[in-house]
Enzyme design. Structure first.
Site, PDB file in Angstrom:
ATOM      1  N   LEU A  58       0.829  -1.197   0.000  1.00 27.92           N
ATOM      2  CA  LEU A  58       0.000   0.000   0.000  1.00 27.92           C
ATOM      3  C   LEU A  58       0.869   1.255   0.000  1.00 27.92           C
ATOM      4  O   LEU A  58       2.099   1.178  -0.004  1.00 27.92           O
ATOM      5  CB  LEU A  58      -0.949  -0.038   1.199  1.00 27.92           C
ATOM      6  CG  LEU A  58      -1.913  -1.249   1.189  1.00 27.92           C
ATOM      7  CD1 LEU A  58      -2.457  -1.517   2.586  1.00 27.92           C
ATOM      8  CD2 LEU A  58      -3.033  -1.020   0.202  1.00 27.92           C
ATOM      9  N   PRO A  62      -0.772   5.583   6.929  1.00 25.94           N
ATOM     10  CA  PRO A  62      -2.224   5.640   7.174  1.00 25.94           C
ATOM     11  C   PRO A  62      -3.005   4.602   6.363  1.00 25.94           C
ATOM     12  O   PRO A  62      -3.970   4.020   6.870  1.00 25.94           O
ATOM     13  CB  PRO A  62      -2.600   7.072   6.765  1.00 25.94           C
ATOM     14  CG  PRO A  62      -1.341   7.854   6.971  1.00 25.94           C
ATOM     15  CD  PRO A  62      -0.239   6.919   6.565  1.00 25.94           C
ATOM     16  N   THR A  86       6.386   0.729   2.140  1.00 23.88           N
ATOM     17  CA  THR A  86       7.447   1.507   2.787  1.00 23.88           C
ATOM     18  C   THR A  86       6.785   2.412   3.818  1.00 23.88           C
ATOM     19  O   THR A  86       6.225   3.447   3.480  1.00 23.88           O
ATOM     20  CB  THR A  86       8.226   2.337   1.759  1.00 23.88           C
ATOM     21  OG1 THR A  86       8.776   1.470   0.768  1.00 23.88           O
ATOM     22  CG2 THR A  86       9.362   3.104   2.434  1.00 23.88           C
ATOM     23  N   LYS A 159      15.054  -0.115   4.627  1.00 24.15           N
ATOM     24  CA  LYS A 159      14.513   0.514   3.423  1.00 24.15           C
ATOM     25  C   LYS A 159      14.654   2.033   3.485  1.00 24.15           C
ATOM     26  O   LYS A 159      15.084   2.674   2.525  1.00 24.15           O
ATOM     27  CB  LYS A 159      13.048   0.125   3.245  1.00 24.15           C
ATOM     28  CG  LYS A 159      12.334   0.817   2.082  1.00 24.15           C
ATOM     29  CD  LYS A 159      12.895   0.432   0.730  1.00 24.15           C
ATOM     30  CE  LYS A 159      12.213   1.188  -0.411  1.00 24.15           C
ATOM     31  NZ  LYS A 159      10.841   0.714  -0.689  1.00 24.15           N
TER      32      LYS A 159
END
Length: 408
Positions: A58, A62, A86, A159
């Site tokens: 996604l 949020p 991420t 990452k």
């Protein structure tokens, strides 16, 4: 069974790889999209109800929190959630608090863009307990090379650390090009010189933007700004400055462009566009054309795909006199071209089919029905005397609407 939540530019090819690897997959996306061979759920809770493994791809913290919050009531005891967006280690820790204690959690963001996602050559940065990592490793290897970074949150932290170097390097190069132009330095020569330096790969990556053409969208500028915001830390002064540059570019309406759109933004010029606002597309995932046409063109959010036929890379007919084999190859080529722009067959507005023998329409229709599983698009089917190469039985072209940027 695997539940896959999020079918954006990265999610579609990743979900497809799971299906091709033989996994039983159920997908869910905020806007209705399908992946051939996978079931489609109406809600996150429905998608995860029978899942042993849940994968999320996604856009931001949020979105992940919202979707997994909706999914939580459907999670079974012992399910493992693999979060591949991420979102940073802080958001991973918050997810751990959100999910039931009986549900495992691995953070496994990836390095790479759409082509590596399709080819299974991503780098997966996995963090979690040894037991949870062992449970999902074989599945993660479908996507590419898996690096086990450490405990929970370690993959997410790695990452952001990598992005804190990669993204500012591009912004720095954009400033360097702007300076070179102001100083009267030939930018083409500058890139050639940088090509003999440790920055060689990056210099080649940004060449289209420097030359004033629109780069293929590999890493959205808005996503890059989000990643640097997540990585904000007092020691990250260079990354912080790069983040400010990107935030200004997002405010200028460039969030949906490739990160290289920061080059003309810093130089004070317009975002790079192909002439007349049309991009000519020839994805490496399909055999090259003969040079007299492009596989597809993009104008704004519209994608126009040239007629595809069953020819291999050497120009030989695939499936001589076999309508099913040729139709399968044609639909595969179309799906790859769509995926290159973050589309699926759900995004197709019109499809036009040319057959050399209308009596064999049902053979083609059976194949098409396996690829176009949702509501069908507008369609035209015509019989022609022959196609451009002897032995070809079917040619299909289409038009699609490219969906808004979605994340991986």
């Amino acid at each position: 069974m695997i539940a896959f939540l999020g079918l954006g530019r990265m999610g579609v090819p990743m979900a497809r790889r799971l299906v091709e690897a033989g996994h039983d997959v159920t997908t869910w996306n905020r806007t209705s999209r399908t992946v051939p061979g996978a079931r489609t759920a109406a809600s996150p809770a429905e998608a995860v109800a029978e899942a042993e493994l849940v994968i999320t791809v996604l856009s931001d913290p949020p979105a992940v929190t919202h979707v997994l919050g909706l999914a939580a009531p459907g999670l079974r005891e012992g399910t493992l959630v693999v979060e591949m967006s991420t979102i940073g280690p802080g958001a991973v820790a918050a997810l751990r608090d959100l999910l039931p204690a009986s549900v495992g959690l691995v953070d496994a963001p990836v390095l790479g863009s759409v082509d590596p996602a399709r080819d299974g050559t991503l780098t997966v940065l996995a963090g979690g307990s040894p037991g949870d990592l062992a449970r999902c490793r074989k599945v993660l290897e479908v996507f590419g090379h898996v690096r086990e970074i450490g405990g929970p949150g370690a993959g997410a932290a790695m990452k952001l650390a990598v992005m804190s170097a990669v993204v500012p390097a591009q912004v720095l190069l954009a400033e360097t090009v702007a300076y070179a132009r102001a100083a009267g330095v030939d930018t083409g020569a500058l890139l050639d010189v940088l090509g003999a330096s440790p920055l060689a790969a990056l210099a080649e990556r940004v060449r289209p933007a420097v030359e004033g053409t629109r780069a293929e969208r590999r890493y959205g500028l808005g996503l890059a700004a989000k990643d640097l915001a997540l990585a904000a830390h007092p020691v990250q002064t260079l990354a912080g400055a790069a983040g400010s540059r990107l935030e200004a570019a997002v405010a200028a309406g460039l969030g949906g462009e490739d990160l290289t759109a920061v080059f003309p933004h810093i130089a004070g010029g317009p975002a790079p566009r192909a002439r007349a606002g049309v991009d000519k597309l020839n994805p490496a995932s399909v055999p090259a054309t003969n040079g007299r046409y492009s596989h597809a063109t993009r104008a704004g959010d519209l994608l126009f795909v040239s007629g595809q036929v069953a020819l291999d890379a050497e120009g030989k007919v695939i499936g001589e006199n076999d309508m099913t084999a040729q139709s399968e190859q044609v639909m595969e080529y179309l799906s790859r071209i769509l995926a290159d722009q973050g589309c699926t067959f759900d995004d197709v507005t019109h499809i036009r089919t040319f057959l050399t023998d209308m009596s064999r329409l049902q053979e083609h229709a059976a194949v098409r029905a396996r690829h176009i599983t949702g509501e069908p698009p507008a369609s035209t089917t015509v019989e022609v005397t022959r196609l451009f190469r002897p032995g070809l039985l079917v040619e299909v072209e289409l038009t699609a609407v490219i969906p808004p940027p979605a994340a991986g």
